[in-house]
Design a protein around this motif. Structure first.
Motif, mmCIF file in Angstrom:
data_model
loop_
_atom_site.group_PDB
_atom_site.id
_atom_site.type_symbol
_atom_site.label_atom_id
_atom_site.label_comp_id
_atom_site.label_asym_id
_atom_site.label_seq_id
_atom_site.Cartn_x
_atom_site.Cartn_y
_atom_site.Cartn_z
ATOM 1 N N UNK A 196 38.098 22.955 63.312
ATOM 2 C CA UNK A 196 37.751 21.565 63.070
ATOM 3 C C UNK A 196 36.924 21.334 61.836
ATOM 4 N N UNK A 197 36.909 22.295 60.919
ATOM 5 C CA UNK A 197 36.167 22.115 59.667
ATOM 6 C C UNK A 197 36.996 21.264 58.708
ATOM 7 N N UNK A 198 36.451 20.147 58.281
ATOM 8 C CA UNK A 198 37.181 19.249 57.387
ATOM 9 C C UNK A 198 36.489 19.045 56.055
ATOM 10 N N UNK A 199 35.349 19.675 55.867
ATOM 11 C CA UNK A 199 34.538 19.481 54.643
ATOM 12 C C UNK A 199 34.062 20.861 54.177
ATOM 13 N N UNK A 200 34.749 21.436 53.199
ATOM 14 C CA UNK A 200 34.462 22.808 52.764
ATOM 15 C C UNK A 200 34.279 22.862 51.247
ATOM 16 N N UNK A 201 33.772 23.998 50.788
ATOM 17 C CA UNK A 201 33.629 24.232 49.348
ATOM 18 C C UNK A 201 34.391 25.483 48.939
ATOM 19 N N UNK A 202 34.684 25.597 47.659
ATOM 20 C CA UNK A 202 35.379 26.756 47.108
ATOM 21 C C UNK A 202 34.549 27.332 45.969
ATOM 22 N N UNK A 230 25.989 19.355 51.026
ATOM 23 C CA UNK A 230 25.784 19.567 52.471
ATOM 24 C C UNK A 230 26.929 20.337 53.119
ATOM 25 N N UNK A 231 27.667 21.093 52.331
ATOM 26 C CA UNK A 231 28.761 21.902 52.857
ATOM 27 C C UNK A 231 28.209 23.070 53.659
ATOM 28 N N UNK A 232 28.838 23.390 54.782
ATOM 29 C CA UNK A 232 28.417 24.506 55.633
ATOM 30 C C UNK A 232 29.428 25.646 55.661
ATOM 31 N N UNK A 233 30.598 25.452 55.034
ATOM 32 C CA UNK A 233 31.634 26.484 54.979
ATOM 33 C C UNK A 233 32.110 26.615 53.539
ATOM 34 N N UNK A 234 32.084 27.839 53.023
ATOM 35 C CA UNK A 234 32.526 28.096 51.649
ATOM 36 C C UNK A 234 33.562 29.217 51.651
ATOM 37 N N UNK A 235 34.659 28.990 50.930
ATOM 38 C CA UNK A 235 35.723 29.990 50.789
ATOM 39 C C UNK A 235 35.595 30.646 49.415
ATOM 40 N N UNK A 236 35.643 31.966 49.384
ATOM 41 C CA UNK A 236 35.601 32.703 48.128
ATOM 42 C C UNK A 236 37.025 33.019 47.681
ATOM 43 N N UNK A 246 28.509 29.460 56.282
ATOM 44 C CA UNK A 246 29.474 30.456 56.749
ATOM 45 C C UNK A 246 30.490 30.710 55.634
ATOM 46 N N UNK A 247 30.604 31.980 55.238
ATOM 47 C CA UNK A 247 31.539 32.341 54.174
ATOM 48 C C UNK A 247 32.862 32.824 54.764
ATOM 49 N N UNK A 248 33.952 32.463 54.081
ATOM 50 C CA UNK A 248 35.291 32.957 54.417
ATOM 51 C C UNK A 248 35.732 33.834 53.249
ATOM 52 N N UNK A 249 36.044 35.102 53.529
ATOM 53 C CA UNK A 249 36.400 36.051 52.483
ATOM 54 C C UNK A 249 37.882 36.417 52.566
ATOM 55 N N UNK A 250 38.630 36.317 51.450
ATOM 56 C CA UNK A 250 40.020 36.797 51.429
ATOM 57 C C UNK A 250 40.054 38.320 51.349
ATOM 58 N N UNK A 308 30.668 26.909 67.200
ATOM 59 C CA UNK A 308 31.329 26.590 65.940
ATOM 60 C C UNK A 308 30.473 25.587 65.181
ATOM 61 N N UNK A 309 30.272 25.871 63.906
ATOM 62 C CA UNK A 309 29.470 24.968 63.077
ATOM 63 C C UNK A 309 30.371 23.826 62.631
ATOM 64 N N UNK A 310 30.192 22.662 63.210
ATOM 65 C CA UNK A 310 30.982 21.502 62.823
ATOM 66 C C UNK A 310 30.436 20.944 61.510
ATOM 67 N N UNK A 311 31.355 20.655 60.577
ATOM 68 C CA UNK A 311 30.927 20.135 59.282
ATOM 69 C C UNK A 311 31.096 18.633 59.239
#
Length: 538
Positions: free
Chosen positions: A230-236, A291-297, A318-322, A534-537
């Motif tokens: 349910x994360x709809x607001x993320x950063x890259x 105010x992003x709580x999820x970042x994708x690298x 929370x980081x998401x790593x490929x 789950x950290x809701x954004x």
């Protein structure tokens, strides 16, 4: 449109100039070096810049496969005492999870030689070097392999009856590109196991085959994970090179298809070579405001973003790593506060006990001539090499203190030493190349093995033709054959009392088509927030 044409015209001129220069060198070598050069005439020796240690691996066989693998990550200069005017190549920072790729290559050769159905009555040999993540060392390795063991002689191989199949390598675009530029001119097969970039175009490099080209699939599955929670607001955050720019734009497009909003793409000023600190801090001040709580690298791996001045920004994120980031176990272990409870997407495979047993044989006492292994024990376990001069050099360069080891020590486990032969990138690259050899020799009843019917040029032409058939077959069967569909797992990295624990929390499993089924056990996941939810954004 004009920009697109100008870009391709620039690339064409760049390749044209390189090919022209290569042909001038080869023509000069042909004039100086007739076909009887194995007598080692002085005029035929190519005086290549030496290396402090070359990291060469050779095994004889009817068919030779060349390999160029990145194990060391840096290159420096080393002044040779006997020749003060000559600076040798000095490779630094070997990584044991990169060394696994070399081990996988050797394991693949071993397994295929034991299988009587693949190439009956034919043995595979190899000639391998470490590229040290440096274009000059990669080119040096290619020229040395093409000449065979011994002195490097351009455009000539001093191998006896052996046939040369082609090259496996390399991991990154930095070294794969110069290899492709040379090998395409010489019409030698090259199969990459890690480089994924649209600059490696088939039109420019007709002898190049990419065994791992799954950016779209990787980012698609990452997007599925994000949508599930349910994360709809993320950063890259991406690297500031062309690879990072392409990757971030592709990821942005896929996330948009999943109706996931991207607050920012930070890919400016995060340069691996000469970072501008004020630019980095300016970029990250914007991240803080988002105010992003999820970042994708994404993009090329580097760890500048986790420097101490920036750590406070990521304590709640929370980081998401490929896969290319997650494969760096040293990265995850180096920044426990930041990457605690992070998630990573990795290539998944079933355990292979044969490979585990094979790897257990890599010990300095069993393989005393393996300098890469020796250097890993020096830099990772701080074990003395027994060579006082080398020990002193490494202590000064790495600022470490070496001691005598008992021999009972072991390199840290890189995590998962398992490898299903259809999912490991190196094994898949080897499998693809050997499948082409199998088709070639089956069609000729192995008549050209001893070089009695074909010269090298005709042999390479036939091999290319059969390899293209194999390549097309793999593309077609991807939609209906599980064998060629990579499997992925999502891992949760958790630190407990200073120790890293990694667990697979769900998997993308093949269901016999190009789509894969998501099997999730969310209860296994530990999150950064205290409620373990789950950290809701926003």
């Amino acid at each position: 449109m004009y920009r697109f044409l100008a870009l391709h015209l620039f690339r064409f001129m760049e390749i044209f100039n390189l090919i022209r220069n290569m042909w001038l060198i080869l023509i000069l070598c042909l004039i100086l070096c007739p076909n009887s050069v194995c007598s080692s005439l002085p005029a035929c020796d190519l005086q290549i810049v030496p290396a402090y240690e070359d990291y060469e691996y050779v095994q004889d066989g009817d068919i030779i496969i060349g390999g160029v693998f990145t194990v060391n990550c840096l290159m420096a200069g080393y002044k040779i005492r006997e020749k003060p005017n000559l600076t040798a190549m000095f490779c630094l920072k070997p990584l044991h999870h990169y060394y696994k790729n070399l081990q996988m290559f050797l394991f693949a050769i071993d397994q295929m030689n034991k299988n009587p159905t693949i190439l009956p009555n034919v043995t595979l040999g190899y000639h391998v070097y470490d590229s040290c993540s440096d274009p000059r060392k990669a080119i040096k390795s290619v020229l040395q392999i093409l000449s065979g063991p011994g002195k490097t002689i351009p455009n000539y191989s001093c191998r006896d009856h052996q046939k040369f199949a082609g090259f496996i390598g390399d991991q990154s675009l930095t070294t794969s590109m110069p290899m492709a530029q040379i090998l395409s001119v010489l019409n030698h097969v090259q199969v990459t196991y890690g480089a994924m970039d649209d600059r490696l175009e088939k039109a420019l490099f007709p002898s190049l085959y990419i065994s791992v080209n799954e950016y779209f699939m990787i980012y698609h599955y990452i997007s599925e994970v994000i949508r599930h929670f349910g994360w709809t607001w993320v950063g890259i955050i991406s690297s500031a090179d062309e690879s990072g720019e392409r990757a971030s734009l592709l990821l942005l497009r896929i996330l948009s298809n999943f109706k996931i909003c991207v607050a920012f793409i930070a890919n400016h000023g995060i340069s691996v070579s000469k970072p501008e600190r004020h630019v980095v801090e300016s970029v990250y001040s914007g991240i803080k405001k988002s105010s992003v709580k999820v970042i994708i690298l994404c993009g090329s791996y580097h760890d500048l973003i986790f420097e101490s001045s920036l750590r406070k920004l990521f304590r709640d994120i929370t980081f998401i790593l490929p896969p290319n980031w997650a494969s760096s176990i040293s990265l995850i272990g180096k920044y426990p506060e930041i990457l605690n409870c992070s998630l990573s997407l990795i290539f998944w495979s079933e355990a292979d006990k044969n490979f585990k047993n094979f790897v257990d044989g890599f010990h300095p006492m069993i393989r005393p001539k393996d300098k890469l292994l020796e250097n890993l024990w020096m830099t990772t376990l701080f074990c003395s090499s027994g060579n006082k001069e080398k020990d002193s050099l490494y202590e000064n360069v790495y600022r470490i203190s070496l001691h005598n080891c008992t021999g009972q020590e072991h390199l840290p486990d890189v995590g998962d030493y398992s490898s299903n032969r259809t999912t490991d990138p190196v094994y898949r690259a080897m499998e693809f190349l050997v499948k082409g050899l199998h088709v070639l020799y089956s069609s000729q009843n192995y008549s050209s093995l001893n070089g009695q019917t074909d010269d090298e040029e005709k042999y390479r032409h036939k091999f290319h033709r059969h390899l293209k058939k194999v390549s097309h077959a793999i593309v077609r069967t991807t939609k209906g054959n599980e064998e060629f569909i990579p499997q992925f797992a999502v891992r949760n990295h958790v630190f407990v009392n200073g120790s890293l624990f990694t667990r697979d929390v769900w998997m993308f499993l093949s269901n016999g088509s190009s789509h894969q089924k998501l099997a999730i056990n969310s209860t296994l996941i530990q999150w950064k927030n205290k409620k373990n939810q789950i950290v809701k954004t926003a």
